[in-house]
Design an enzyme around this catalytic site. Structure first.
Site, PDB file in Angstrom:
ATOM      1  CE  LYS A 148     -13.214  -7.571 -24.035  1.00  0.00           C
ATOM      2  NZ  LYS A 148     -13.582  -7.731 -25.430  1.00  0.00           N
TER       3      LYS A 148
ATOM      4  CE1 TYR B 154       7.304 -19.262  -0.170  1.00  0.00           C
ATOM      5  CE2 TYR B 154       6.880 -19.955   2.084  1.00  0.00           C
ATOM      6  CZ  TYR B 154       7.210 -18.959   1.183  1.00  0.00           C
ATOM      7  OH  TYR B 154       7.446 -17.698   1.631  1.00  0.00           O
TER       8      TYR B 154
HETATM    9  C1  LIG Z   1     -16.284  -5.816 -27.396  1.00  0.00           C
HETATM   10  C2  LIG Z   1     -15.336  -4.784 -26.981  1.00  0.00           C
HETATM   11  O1  LIG Z   1     -14.164  -5.077 -26.777  1.00  0.00           O
HETATM   12  C3  LIG Z   1     -15.769  -3.426 -26.838  1.00  0.00           C
HETATM   13  O2  LIG Z   1     -16.931  -3.122 -27.119  1.00  0.00           O
HETATM   14  O3  LIG Z   1     -14.940  -2.594 -26.439  1.00  0.00           O
HETATM   15 MG   LIG Z   2     -13.047  -3.548 -25.844  1.00  0.00          MG
END
Ligand SMILES: CC(=O)C(=O)O
Ligand SMILES: [Mg+2]
Ligand SMILES: NC(=O)C1=CN([C@@H]2O[C@H](COP(=O)(O)OP(=O)(O)OC[C@H]3O[C@@H](n4cnc5c(N)ncnc54)[C@H](OP(=O)(O)O)[C@@H]3O)[C@@H](O)[C@H]2O)C=CC1
Length: 415
Positions: free
Chosen positions: A93, A38
């Site tokens: 994700k 920092y």
């Molecule tokens: C797998 C995916 O990205 C969906 O079903 O929207």
């Molecule tokens: Mg998707």
């Protein structure tokens, strides 16, 4: 409440809410550590980056960081439930980016009034990240959003529901056709759905050899044909000059059904209309266009895939997005182009033809997996995906001139 529903809620809630957290990569224990991390030490990389923006790759986490960005307008097949409700999927994700490709990732859910407002918001924060993964944004806005962001951003922008899905669908389809003894050039394809995933999947299958005139696309109003006057520009690309109007009309003699629409829209009786040795990819999540049990009961000569982890043949973009970004970021690619996408298709499909490592069998809870009707595509937990897809994509980026480096290190993906 069902057992599974309760388990899924508990998984997300306990022992602490959510699926991701931030970890430190440097010591931060002593005053000496803090003086470096920092003030005053942090001023040094600030000066370097102000003088040369590329220095951000050297001194910050940018080069290993992907933003997963959604507005929640097409959350899986659940529909437009808004940005906040999409957060579990976007955290998911991020979990997959980290688990399968070692990429750090953060979810960003954007509330907006106009499409331009969404585009501006993303463009304004894009430099923070090594890449932008757009997720669950509905058609037709998704097409303009992706194209505009590709123009405005220096880092790769990739709409996963379009291209991740298309790459995995093409890989699985080429293998399935090989097993069923059919040539892509000759097959008749029915595509249920005409949105982000559908348009990209069909365009990539055409690049792989399918004939546009032999593709019948359907939306909620039925077959997309040239006499309809309600078609968006992307649907128009798939308008057939045909008298066929219903699902049953187009399923008669069809070789392939690809579902990227919604749950339970394919009645088992329609399968009996298909040609010999048909292929059905019912990819809607979480509930497919037809349940595999019903499909197999209707046709013994079928190859069946879904987007889910709990059935054989999972055709899901998880087989692509972690690895295509790994390869793209490792060579500092400015874009994810068609050459990189085709390289990913070939790398994914080739793995399914090779013996499966014991660790993958164990994780899949299978005694054996061999290339055939029940195994057309690798499992997400197969470590060869990261090695092979990322390497193929990175090399394709270099060869096609979009990489920021000239060659891959000799030991790339060796460890
Ligand atoms: C797998 C995916 O990205 C969906 O079903 O929207
Ligand atoms: Mg998707
Ligand atoms: N397995 C995988 O990896 C992936 C699966 N998907 C799945 O694909 C589906 C669509 O996603 P996406 O393309 O992003 O969403 P979009 O909102 O962009 O498109 C949805 C499309 O499906 C059509 N549709 C919806 N319900 C029906 C129905 N009952 N009958 C016929 N058509 C219907 C819509 O028709 P209309 O145009 O008339 O509104 C629209 O064309 C979702 O279920 C999603 O889970 C998506 C990405 C990856």
């Amino acid at each position: 409440m069902s057992d599974f529903r309760q388990k899924a809620l508990d998984y997300h809630a306990k022992p602490r809410p959510g699926k991701i957290s931030v970890e430190l990569t440097k010591p931060a224990e002593s005053v000496t550590d803090l003086a470096l991390a920092y003030s005053p030490g942090v001023a040094e990389p600030v000066r370097e980056i102000a003088a040369d923006p590329d220095a951000a790759y050297k001194y910050t986490a940018k080069g290993n960081m992907v933003a997963v960005i959604s507005n929640g307008t097409a959350i899986l097949g659940l529909g437009n439930l808004g940005p906040l409700a999409s957060k579990p999927v976007m955290e998911g994700k991020a979990l997959l980016f980290k688990r399968f490709a070692g990429l750090d990732s953060i979810d960003i859910e954007v509330k907006h009034r106009t499409t331009e407002e969404f585009i501006t918001t993303v463009a304004n924060i894009a430099d923070t990240f090594g890449g932008i993964n757009l997720e669950d944004i509905k058609a037709p806005e998704c097409f303009e959003i992706e194209q505009e962001l590709i123009k405005r951003c220096k880092v790769p922008v990739f709409h996963d529901d379009q291209h991740g899905t298309a790459i995995v669908t093409a890989a699985g389809m080429l293998n399935a056709l090989e097993i069923q003894g059919k040539a892509i050039h000759d097959v008749t394809i029915v595509c249920m759905g005409a949105g982000a995933a559908a348009v990209a999947c069909m365009e990539l299958l055409i690049k792989c050899g399918a004939q546009r005139e032999r593709i019948y696309m359907l939306d909620r109003k039925g077959v997309i044909h040239t006499r309809r006057d309600d078609l968006t520009p992307h649907k128009m690309l798939f308008a057939n000059n045909t008298d066929k109007r219903t699902l049953e009309d187009v399923m008669e003699g069809a070789d392939v059904f690809v579902g990227v629409s919604g749950p339970d829209v394919l009645p088992p009786a329609a399968l009996s209309l298909m040609a010999e040795n048909p292929i059905v990819f019912a990819c809607s999540n979480p509930d497919p266009e037809i349940k595999p049990e019903l499909a197999h009961a209707a046709r013994k000569d079928l190859i069946m895939a879904t987007g889910r982890s709990d059935y054989p043949n999972q055709v899901n973009n998880v087989l692509c997005f972690p690895f295509i970004f790994r390869g793209a970021l490792d060579v500092r690619a400015s874009a994810i182009n068609d050459e990189m996408k085709v390289a990913a298709v070939e790398a994914i499909r080739s793995i399914a033809k090779e013996p499966v490592p014991a660790e993958v069998l164990a994780a899949s809870q299978s005694d054996s997996l061999e290339f055939g009707r029940q195994y057309i595509i690798p499992k997400p937990m197969d470590p060869r995906l990261c090695q092979r897809v990322a390497t193929a994509v990175a090399q394709a980026a270099i060869d096609s001139g979009v990489a920021g480096i000239e060659s891959l290190p000799a030991d790339y993906m060796q460890n």
